[in-house]
Scaffold this active site. Structure first.
Site, short mmCIF file in Angstrom:
data_model
loop_
_atom_site.label_atom_id
_atom_site.label_comp_id
_atom_site.label_asym_id
_atom_site.label_seq_id
_atom_site.Cartn_x
_atom_site.Cartn_y
_atom_site.Cartn_z
N LYS A 249 0.77 -1.04 0.07
CA LYS A 249 0.32 -0.17 0.07
C LYS A 249 1.54 1.38 0.05
O LYS A 249 1.23 1.47 0.82
CB LYS A 249 -0.86 -0.21 1.10
N ARG A 254 -3.58 8.76 -5.16
CA ARG A 254 -3.84 8.26 -5.88
C ARG A 254 -4.13 8.66 -7.46
O ARG A 254 -4.90 10.10 -7.38
CB ARG A 254 -5.34 7.88 -5.82
N PHE A 336 -1.18 -0.40 -10.76
CA PHE A 336 -0.80 -0.81 -10.03
C PHE A 336 -2.58 -1.70 -11.18
O PHE A 336 -3.79 -2.30 -10.89
CB PHE A 336 -1.90 -0.96 -9.03
N ARG A 410 -16.87 0.26 -3.55
CA ARG A 410 -15.31 -0.61 -2.12
C ARG A 410 -16.10 -1.31 -1.82
O ARG A 410 -17.64 -1.91 -1.57
CB ARG A 410 -15.86 0.32 -0.92
P1 ATP Z 1 -6.75 5.38 2.90
O1 ATP Z 1 -7.00 6.10 3.71
O2 ATP Z 1 -6.22 4.06 4.29
O3 ATP Z 1 -5.66 5.23 2.00
P2 ATP Z 1 -8.77 5.39 0.96
O4 ATP Z 1 -9.96 6.14 1.84
O5 ATP Z 1 -7.79 6.79 0.55
O6 ATP Z 1 -8.06 4.85 1.88
P3 ATP Z 1 -9.43 3.48 -0.42
O7 ATP Z 1 -9.91 2.75 -1.35
O8 ATP Z 1 -10.22 2.94 0.92
O9 ATP Z 1 -8.80 4.80 -0.46
O10 ATP Z 1 -7.97 1.94 0.16
C1 ATP Z 1 -7.04 2.02 -0.85
C2 ATP Z 1 -5.98 3.11 -1.01
O11 ATP Z 1 -4.65 3.30 -0.91
C3 ATP Z 1 -5.71 3.81 -2.78
O12 ATP Z 1 -7.06 4.94 -2.45
C4 ATP Z 1 -4.96 4.22 -2.95
O13 ATP Z 1 -4.61 5.37 -3.27
C5 ATP Z 1 -4.31 3.68 -1.91
N1 ATP Z 1 -2.99 2.42 -2.61
C6 ATP Z 1 -1.71 2.34 -2.14
N2 ATP Z 1 -1.16 1.62 -3.16
C7 ATP Z 1 -1.95 0.73 -3.08
C8 ATP Z 1 -2.15 -0.34 -3.98
N3 ATP Z 1 -1.71 -0.74 -5.10
N4 ATP Z 1 -3.57 -0.93 -4.76
C9 ATP Z 1 -3.99 -0.11 -4.97
N5 ATP Z 1 -4.57 0.81 -3.70
C10 ATP Z 1 -3.37 1.37 -3.29
#
Ligand code: ATP
Length: 555
Positions: A249, A254, A336, A410
């Site tokens: 992660k 993103r 990814f 999600r």
């Molecule tokens: P968080 O605050 O935990 O990053 P979020 O609410 O922004 O969560 P989620 O989809 O819940 O987003 O969690 C996955 C997040 O992790 C993605 O939004 C992305 O930005 C990040 N990320 C990092 N590495 C990866 C990966 N290999 N695959 C998918 N998402 C990834």
């Protein structure tokens, strides 16, 4: 088709706001949309979502509070005190406009009804007015709008311009209303909305009856797939029950990258165009000849290791000279997923196939494919998690190799695992009235930790409490007020709360020199007094711990 009157939308939105029932909100809006042609459906749906422009466009017609207040003052002749009084009572600038516009000082020469098309034009003018000397022109456009508007119309114009719609019409309900108005099945509506990315474009397509041909298009960002949080490696192993990909992660931003006709654009998770902030991502695809849409993370990265996320944040805020900031926080794009390739959508292919396409697309470029290991058992998930943390990453995102790319969803194939940081016990030292439905209550709290005998602020939280708790807090904060500045007050440091947060960063905003990122109140610690709260040393320890992980990884 002639454009319809804006007042009908304002009235519908007023009724939507007036009901707490989601079903009713949907049916009111659906009934309203039914009569509209494609153009009006597009404009009306965007306004209902609180925007003036397409998601993904770089500009949004926002106008600052001070300009709006000036115009309201000019048009209505109200004094600053009168405005301030109404604002304190309502907590919403749109409502201030509604109350005061009933009594206009000036009238337009010709009173003409505002149409949706006219409003859309005015918003486009506001978006196009930028740079030095633009504030006069903006003011002129807003003034002519408010002069032409009825109080109710004025309210919703101001709400769009401040980005504070607050009708409770979340995008899911809007989508449902549009589907209802134009007779689309839930499934069809869902698919088309996810592909089109923007509620207005979706409404226009629904009104035209061509949602079936909706495709991912270059430079029109689509909704991102999201991950479901899991608490332990065991739960993840059990959830999938087979061999899956465990990817690191990456802690960055993103980003969806579109390449077509030789151009590259980068979109944020909120589907905003953020290309200018990441010139390296654009240049990374310079040698490419293919057309594609990729999903990934822009990560601050140097010498084969991740850098602290804070560096990237500073760069994005451009606190310093951008070029300088860019040098301090060089970035790498870790891709990814791939959503489209050379004009074909790839979202329905299994992830295992998409990853092969992805690898071929980025081969030979500075772009990296996110690292992944195959895991099956709890022990393997745990080992992958530990390895990720050792290298300075945030945890894991575990994915089903057979899964499709579920736009905007999600929990349909991606599972994330990360550790929560320690919490802090802090004392509330300042408080503010909230906005919207929290207008009459004190719901924003500034809090501090101990530093010897002194208290030093480390953050401000406005989430985590129930309405009932906020009510009780309001009462207590009023009783313990030391100084009342109107909407803000300084209070006796008595109430202790436990706050959770995502990370700690250095910041000049608070006198401790630190700020908690995304603080939320976990509970009110009635069992603790202000002398028992955490001290600055603990904040420093957590901060250093975060850094250590990254520094260690960099060795
Ligand atoms: P968080 O605050 O935990 O990053 P979020 O609410 O922004 O969560 P989620 O989809 O819940 O987003 O969690 C996955 C997040 O992790 C993605 O939004 C992305 O930005 C990040 N990320 C990092 N590495 C990866 C990966 N290999 N695959 C998918 N998402 C990834």
């Amino acid at each position: 088709m002639k454009s319809t009157k804006f007042i009908a939308l304002a009235e519908a939105l007023e009724r939507v706001r007036g009901t707490a029932s989601k079903n009713e909100k949907v049916s009111i809006l659906s009934a309203y949309l039914k009569g509209l042609g494609p153009e009006d459906a597009r404009v009306a749906s965007r306004i209902a979502s609180g925007r003036s422009s397409q998601r993904g466009s770089r500009d949004e017609a926002q106008v600052g509070y001070s300009t709006l207040l000036d115009v309201i003052r000019e048009v209505t002749g109200a004094t600053e005190e009168e405005i301030s009084k109404v604002y304190l009572k309502r907590g919403d600038l749109g409502e201030v406009a509604e109350v005061l516009l009933g009594d206009k000082k000036e009238q337009p020469l010709f009173r003409e009804d505002l149409t949706l098309a006219a409003l859309d034009d005015a918003f486009a003018r506001l978006r196009a007015t930028k740079g030095q000397g633009s504030s006069g022109a903006k003011r002129g456009t807003v003034k002519s709008l408010l002069l032409a508007a009825t109080p109710l119309e004025g309210k919703y114009i101001v709400k769009v311009l401040t980005g504070e719609m607050r009708t409770g019409l979340v995008s899911g309900l809007l989508k449902e209303a549009i589907a209802g108005a134009y007779g689309l099945s839930d499934e069809e509506a869902e698919r088309a909305y996810m592909v089109l990315g923007d509620i207005g474009t979706f409404a226009e397509s629904a009104a035209k009856g061509d949602t079936r041909s909706a495709r991912i298009q270059p430079f029109r960002p689509v909704n991102f797939m999201l991950a479901e949080p899991f608490a332990t490696p065991g739960e993840i192993a059990e959830h999938f029950g087979r061999t899956v990909y465990a990817e690191y992660k990456y802690d960055g931003v993103r980003a969806q990258v579109h390449r077509s006709r030789g151009a590259v654009r980068v979109y944020s998770r909120r589907l905003e165009d953020v290309t200018e902030g990441f010139p390296e991502v654009v240049s990374a695809f310079e040698g490419s000849t293919r057309e594609f849409v990729l999903d990934g993370e822009v990560v601050p990265f140097a010498d084969g290791r991740p850098l602290p996320f804070q560096l990237l944040q500073r760069r994005l805020r451009r606190q310093e000279d951008f070029e300088e900031a860019r040098k301090k926080a060089p970035v790498t794009y870790f891709a990814f997923d791939i959503l489209a390739l050379d004009g074909e959508e790839t979202t329905e292919l299994p992830l295992s196939e998409r990853r092969m396409l992805l690898a071929a697309v980025v081969a030979g470029s500075p772009v990296r494919v996110a690292e992944s290991v195959d895991v099956t058992t709890e022990g393997e998930v745990m080992a992958a998690f530990r390895r990720s943390k050792e290298l300075g990453y945030e945890g894991l995102v575990v994915k089903d190799p057979g899964g499709a790319y579920a736009m905007g969803k999600r929990g349909s194939g991606w599972a994330k695992l990360k550790e929560e940081l320690d919490t802090l016990d802090v004392v509330i030292v300042g408080a503010e009235y909230g906005h919207g439905k929290r207008a009459g209550v004190i719901s924003d709290y500034t809090f501090a930790v101990r530093d010897g005998d002194a208290l030093k602020t480390v953050g401000k939280a406005y989430s985590g409490l129930t309405d009932k708790e906020i009510g009780e807090m309001t009462k207590r904060l009023k009783e313990t007020t030391l100084k009342d500045f109107g909407y803000r007050r300084q209070v006796r440091p008595e109430i202790v709360v436990e706050v959770a947060f995502d990370s700690i960063q250095r910041s000049g905003r608070h006198d401790s020199g630190f700020a908690l990122r995304f603080p939320r109140i976990k509970r009110i610690r009635t069992d603790k007094g202000p002398s028992e709260i955490d001290d600055i040393a603990k904040v420093e320890r957590i901060f250093a711990g975060q850094k250590l992980k990254v520094d260690e990884a960099a060795r």
